[in-house]
Each structure stands twice: as C-alpha cells, then as structure tokens.
Design an enzyme around this catalytic site. Structure first.
Site, PDB file in Angstrom:
ATOM      1  N   ASP A 234       0.834  -1.205   0.000  1.00 26.62           N
ATOM      2  CA  ASP A 234       0.000   0.000   0.000  1.00 26.62           C
ATOM      3  C   ASP A 234       0.874   1.262   0.000  1.00 26.62           C
ATOM      4  OD1 ASP A 234      -2.167  -1.645   0.370  1.00 26.62           O
ATOM      5  OD2 ASP A 234      -2.154  -1.392   2.555  1.00 26.62           O
TER       6      ASP A 234
HETATM    7  N1  URA Z   1      -1.258  -5.886   4.001  1.00 28.44           N
HETATM    8  C1  URA Z   1      -1.668  -4.615   4.039  1.00 28.44           C
HETATM    9  O1  URA Z   1      -2.645  -4.293   4.712  1.00 28.44           O
HETATM   10  N2  URA Z   1      -0.980  -3.705   3.349  1.00 28.44           N
HETATM   11  C2  URA Z   1       0.112  -3.987   2.601  1.00 28.44           C
HETATM   12  O2  URA Z   1       0.700  -3.105   1.971  1.00 28.44           O
HETATM   13  C3  URA Z   1       0.517  -5.328   2.575  1.00 28.44           C
HETATM   14  C4  URA Z   1      -0.181  -6.251   3.283  1.00 28.44           C
END
Ligand code: URA
Length: 241
Positions: A102
């Site tokens: 993310d």
């Molecule tokens: N899980 C999440 O919530 N975000 C990420 O970037 C990777 C795994």
C-alpha cells in the site's frame, strides 16, 4: 512464456504493433522456422530472428527495495506521486514491482523484469510467507491475537492461519507492536485483519519476503538480489513455503 511480439518489442527492435506486422509479413523466425501467427509464445531459450538477425533478449534483473511510506507500488502515476521505480537509478530494463505494498506501507518489495518469476511469487497457489510489523492503536489480548492465528472472516472470505507474535505494548500511549506472518496476498489484508479484531493499524512495514529481509538497507535504498537468492525464492515458491 511470453508473446513473440512482446519479446521483439522488449528487445527494442520495433514497437509491439510493428512487431505484429513483421510477424504477419513472415519476417520473424523462431528457432529457424518462420512464424506468421500472432498467438505464438516463446521462452528465454528460444532463438528469435527478425529479418534473419538474431535479437538480443533483455537480461533478467532482480532488485530488492526498502520502499518508504508515501510511495505508489507502480512504475508511473497519473497524479505525479512518487513511484517505486524512482528509487532504482541507472537501470535500463523495464522493471516493475512483484505484487504491491500500500501507499502507506513501507518495507520489502521486489522489482524485476522477469514475468515468470513475478507470476510464480504472486500466484495464490505458491505464495510465500511474508512477515509484517504492525504498530497498532490499542493493545490486543493473547486471545484476540489467537483469532488472527486461526483465521478471521473478512468480506472476501476467511483468512488462512497466520503466525502472530506480540512484540511490545505501551499502556500509557495505548499502542502496541505486533509481528504477523501470512502467505496470502489479498488487498490491504494485514490492515483488514487487525481491524477485524478491533485494532486499527497505525503503521505497517513488511520486514520479510520468503527468505529475504531488509537487513542492511535504509528506507529508499535498493540492492540487487544475488543469483542464489533468486534461485532460493523460486525453490521456496515451488515447494509452497
Ligand atoms: N497488508 C496490508 O494491509 N498492506 C500492505 O501493503 C501489505 C499487506
């Protein structure tokens, strides 16, 4: 396996459209035989000739990036935000991220131009263990963490069993740090898992991917994987670890 026109385009010989024309015109050979159909796929070991000249295939490259927060897991962004390839200098190959983190998540992200490798590592059947460290609002109990270990119901189904380790808690600030290892790769999965037990994630960092760690890197730094590391990841994915 990659489409012939894509391989020709990646070698810098012609655009993908032009490559399709060359194929239809009978100017492309695979392993010495003229190919006129557009659906043909080739592997790295196939020889491809355009107008009887062998094309040089792009070398496969593999990088490990310590992605900072506030960076998009993409190679370009319409809104001009920072993207992960901004951190890899002087690389001419067309690399892209293996899966994604993310925008607000930091940590270990692989980049490569090897489509087969990328598919292998992100395929739901083979997904490797990924370890995250989450800073949480609140302090979960042992029983609440056990729920994550067993699997919690999210809107896209129940999560597979996870490994969870409580690192530390600060009662005054009402915060805690928990380590979690999962092998699935659903969208925002770790954040959603903690939310499901009532503990929103403040900060999230991916510390390990298979056998790889962030060891020796600071946020924004990148290094090449060794051939041994690439082999090891492939083997891990194939044995389903
Ligand atoms: N899980 C999440 O919530 N975000 C990420 O970037 C990777 C795994």
């Amino acid at each position: 396996m990659e489409r012939l026109q894509k391989v020709i385009a990646h070698a810098g010989v012609a655009s993908r459209r032009k490559a399709e024309e060359l194929i239809i015109e009978g100017k492309v050979k695979v392993n010495g035989k003229t190919v006129r159909e557009l659906g043909v796929k080739v592997t790295d070991s196939d020889t491809v000739e355009v107008n009887d000249v062998k094309i040089e295939r792009e070398q496969k490259v593999y990088y490990l990036l310590y992605k900072p927060r506030g960076v998009i897991s993409a190679v370009r962004d319409d809104k001009g935000r920072k993207v992960v390839t901004d951190f890899v200098y002087g690389v001419e190959e067309r690399i892209y991220p293996v899966g994604r983190l993310d925008y607000d998540t930091s940590g270990l992200l692989l980049l490569t131009n090897d489509g087969e490798f990328s598919n292998l590592l992100t395929h739901p059947k083979y997904e490797l263990d990924k370890t995250y460290v989450a800073k949480l609002k609140g302090i979960p109990t042992r029983e609440q963490l056990r729920m994550l270990e067993r699997g919690v119901m999210l809107e896209d189904g129940k999560t597979a069993p996870a490994k969870v380790k409580f690192n530390s808690g600060d009662r005054k600030k009402g915060k805690s740090i928990v380590q979690i290892t999962i092998h699935e790769g659903r969208n925002r999965q770790v954040r959603r898992m903690f939310e499901a037990i009532g503990f929103p994630v403040d900060k999230l960092k991916r510390e390990m991917f298979g056998t790889l760690s962030l060891h020796g890197l600071n946020a924004g730094e990148v290094r090449e994987l060794t051939p041994h590391e690439v082999k090891q990841l492939r083997a891990l994915a194939q044995t389903g670890k």
